[in-house]
Design a protein around this motif. Sequence first.
Motif, PDB file in Angstrom:
ATOM      1  N   GLN A 115     -57.502 -49.707 -16.237  1.00 57.53           N
ATOM      2  CA  GLN A 115     -56.979 -50.532 -17.351  1.00 57.53           C
ATOM      3  C   GLN A 115     -57.878 -50.429 -18.582  1.00 57.53           C
ATOM      4  N   SER A 116     -59.209 -50.366 -18.357  1.00 57.54           N
ATOM      5  CA  SER A 116     -60.140 -50.396 -19.515  1.00 57.54           C
ATOM      6  C   SER A 116     -60.522 -48.990 -19.991  1.00 57.54           C
ATOM      7  N   GLY A 117     -59.952 -47.955 -19.362  1.00 62.13           N
ATOM      8  CA  GLY A 117     -60.206 -46.581 -19.831  1.00 62.13           C
ATOM      9  C   GLY A 117     -61.600 -46.071 -19.516  1.00 62.13           C
ATOM     10  N   ARG A 118     -62.158 -46.511 -18.368  1.00 60.52           N
ATOM     11  CA  ARG A 118     -63.502 -46.078 -18.011  1.00 60.52           C
ATOM     12  C   ARG A 118     -63.508 -44.611 -17.609  1.00 60.52           C
ATOM     13  N   GLY A 119     -64.720 -43.997 -17.610  1.00 58.87           N
ATOM     14  CA  GLY A 119     -64.845 -42.594 -17.187  1.00 58.87           C
ATOM     15  C   GLY A 119     -65.348 -42.467 -15.765  1.00 58.87           C
ATOM     16  N   ILE A 120     -65.675 -43.584 -15.136  1.00 59.55           N
ATOM     17  CA  ILE A 120     -66.102 -43.563 -13.729  1.00 59.55           C
ATOM     18  C   ILE A 120     -65.368 -44.677 -13.000  1.00 59.55           C
ATOM     19  N   LEU A 121     -65.434 -44.632 -11.663  1.00 58.87           N
ATOM     20  CA  LEU A 121     -64.914 -45.751 -10.862  1.00 58.87           C
ATOM     21  C   LEU A 121     -66.151 -46.499 -10.369  1.00 58.87           C
ATOM     22  N   PRO A 122     -66.581 -47.565 -11.075  1.00 62.02           N
ATOM     23  CA  PRO A 122     -67.815 -48.270 -10.663  1.00 62.02           C
ATOM     24  C   PRO A 122     -67.782 -48.640  -9.188  1.00 62.02           C
ATOM     25  N   LYS A 123     -68.875 -48.327  -8.487  1.00 62.90           N
ATOM     26  CA  LYS A 123     -68.908 -48.547  -7.033  1.00 62.90           C
ATOM     27  C   LYS A 123     -69.246 -50.000  -6.725  1.00 62.90           C
ATOM     28  N   VAL A 124     -68.533 -50.559  -5.746  1.00 70.91           N
ATOM     29  CA  VAL A 124     -68.923 -51.862  -5.188  1.00 70.91           C
ATOM     30  C   VAL A 124     -69.656 -51.533  -3.891  1.00 70.91           C
ATOM     31  N   ASN A 125     -70.948 -51.796  -3.876  1.00 72.77           N
ATOM     32  CA  ASN A 125     -71.773 -51.406  -2.732  1.00 72.77           C
ATOM     33  C   ASN A 125     -71.667 -52.394  -1.578  1.00 72.77           C
ATOM     34  N   ALA A 126     -72.198 -51.998  -0.436  1.00 77.00           N
ATOM     35  CA  ALA A 126     -72.278 -52.910   0.718  1.00 77.00           C
ATOM     36  C   ALA A 126     -73.237 -54.043   0.342  1.00 77.00           C
ATOM     37  N   GLY A 127     -73.016 -55.202   0.941  1.00 78.71           N
ATOM     38  CA  GLY A 127     -73.858 -56.379   0.635  1.00 78.71           C
ATOM     39  C   GLY A 127     -75.305 -56.178   1.079  1.00 78.71           C
ATOM     40  N   SER A 168     -67.571 -56.435   4.716  1.00 81.32           N
ATOM     41  CA  SER A 168     -67.143 -55.055   4.422  1.00 81.32           C
ATOM     42  C   SER A 168     -65.655 -55.015   4.084  1.00 81.32           C
ATOM     43  N   LYS A 169     -64.864 -55.931   4.627  1.00 83.53           N
ATOM     44  CA  LYS A 169     -63.436 -56.003   4.235  1.00 83.53           C
ATOM     45  C   LYS A 169     -63.318 -56.484   2.787  1.00 83.53           C
ATOM     46  N   LYS A 170     -64.169 -57.457   2.448  1.00 81.41           N
ATOM     47  CA  LYS A 170     -64.151 -57.965   1.061  1.00 81.41           C
ATOM     48  C   LYS A 170     -64.542 -56.851   0.102  1.00 81.41           C
ATOM     49  N   VAL A 171     -65.573 -56.057   0.474  1.00 81.49           N
ATOM     50  CA  VAL A 171     -66.055 -54.959  -0.396  1.00 81.49           C
ATOM     51  C   VAL A 171     -64.928 -53.945  -0.621  1.00 81.49           C
ATOM     52  N   GLU A 172     -64.152 -53.673   0.435  1.00 82.42           N
ATOM     53  CA  GLU A 172     -63.005 -52.746   0.302  1.00 82.42           C
ATOM     54  C   GLU A 172     -62.021 -53.271  -0.761  1.00 82.42           C
ATOM     55  N   ARG A 173     -61.747 -54.568  -0.689  1.00 77.73           N
ATOM     56  CA  ARG A 173     -60.790 -55.173  -1.639  1.00 77.73           C
ATOM     57  C   ARG A 173     -61.387 -55.204  -3.045  1.00 77.73           C
ATOM     58  N   TRP A 174     -62.667 -55.503  -3.132  1.00 78.76           N
ATOM     59  CA  TRP A 174     -63.314 -55.538  -4.443  1.00 78.76           C
ATOM     60  C   TRP A 174     -63.338 -54.143  -5.078  1.00 78.76           C
ATOM     61  N   GLN A 175     -63.460 -53.107  -4.239  1.00 79.06           N
ATOM     62  CA  GLN A 175     -63.468 -51.738  -4.794  1.00 79.06           C
ATOM     63  C   GLN A 175     -62.100 -51.438  -5.435  1.00 79.06           C
ATOM     64  N   LYS A 176     -61.023 -51.905  -4.805  1.00 80.01           N
ATOM     65  CA  LYS A 176     -59.684 -51.704  -5.387  1.00 80.01           C
ATOM     66  C   LYS A 176     -59.585 -52.419  -6.740  1.00 80.01           C
ATOM     67  N   ILE A 177     -60.126 -53.646  -6.819  1.00 77.21           N
ATOM     68  CA  ILE A 177     -60.128 -54.409  -8.076  1.00 77.21           C
ATOM     69  C   ILE A 177     -60.930 -53.652  -9.134  1.00 77.21           C
ATOM     70  N   ALA A 178     -62.072 -53.093  -8.731  1.00 82.52           N
ATOM     71  CA  ALA A 178     -62.907 -52.335  -9.689  1.00 82.52           C
ATOM     72  C   ALA A 178     -62.153 -51.098 -10.184  1.00 82.52           C
ATOM     73  N   ASN A 179     -61.464 -50.395  -9.276  1.00 81.77           N
ATOM     74  CA  ASN A 179     -60.734 -49.177  -9.663  1.00 81.77           C
ATOM     75  C   ASN A 179     -59.601 -49.508 -10.636  1.00 81.77           C
ATOM     76  N   GLU A 180     -58.887 -50.615 -10.356  1.00 80.65           N
ATOM     77  CA  GLU A 180     -57.792 -51.019 -11.266  1.00 80.65           C
ATOM     78  C   GLU A 180     -58.357 -51.369 -12.650  1.00 80.65           C
ATOM     79  N   ALA A 181     -59.471 -52.100 -12.663  1.00 76.57           N
ATOM     80  CA  ALA A 181     -60.076 -52.503 -13.942  1.00 76.57           C
ATOM     81  C   ALA A 181     -60.584 -51.272 -14.699  1.00 76.57           C
ATOM     82  N   ALA A 182     -61.058 -50.273 -13.955  1.00 77.26           N
ATOM     83  CA  ALA A 182     -61.539 -49.031 -14.600  1.00 77.26           C
ATOM     84  C   ALA A 182     -60.371 -48.303 -15.260  1.00 77.26           C
TER      85      ALA A 182
END
Length: 240
Positions: A136-148, A120-134
């Motif tokens: 940077q790439s001009g996305r219209g959503i913040l893709p969710k990183v779900n629990a394992g 769950s700590k990794k998922v928190e960090r991955w969500q930040k990476i997903a938000n930054e990539a969203a």
Amino acid sequence: MPRFFKEFFDAAPFIEGDDAHHIIRSLRMRPGEHLTVCDTHGIDYHCTITDCSNDRVELKIDRTEKTQSEPSCFVSLFQCLPKGDKMDSVIKQSVELGVGEITPVLSTNCVSRPDEKQLSKKVERWQKIANEAAGQSGRGILPKVNAGVSLKQLSTELDRFDKAFFCYELGGAAITDALPEGINKIAIIVGPEGGFTANEAEMLELAGATVTTLGPRILRTETAPLAALTAIMLTTGNMK
Ligand code: SAM
């Protein structure tokens, strides 16, 4: 045009906190300048700054439009946990390619086996990476990183998709041949470095997944999801 995310922005057309500091201090933006705020649900608000205090940026909404960058289909990536920090690049690059959500999967051959708390700590960090990539790439959503989930749990979820592509290194159907018109909810399932066991392959097939090839070459676990996503985006007309 600088781009920021704020849910329910239209009800509160201002930005505060870290983003406000970034606008005022780093970007040194001033009243009269323009920026875009995305509401994380596929709507972009093109705005003019009307006031900047030290922790808040007031904005006037000039124009609203549907985010142009969102694909016509929603792709869920189920990625078996790779070794090391490969998941970071899988998340970053699949968000750039238009993925809708990412779920880490624990399968038999996963070498990386974090416990629930570590994952769950990794998922928190991955969500930040997903938000930054969203952003940077001009996305219209913040893709969710779900629990394992386990592969078994994953196999019980497949009926919520119009199509589930089980990427199997031993061969299967080509994505371009197995993606009928008008398909919206698509799943991609990718194995870890050690691939899938025969039992896992059978379980996924029995659960309704389409056994899918990405070509006659063996792709790395971090390459396969990007190849599958690209094939889906191309086939569904989301790369033009
Ligand atoms: N251990 C496997 C082997 O040596 O055959 C390789 C596994 S591969 C590194 C990791 C994952 O990427 C696979 O489980 C599969 O999901 C996907 N993959 C790699 N190459 C593929 C291909 N040509 N077609 C479909 N999926 C592939």
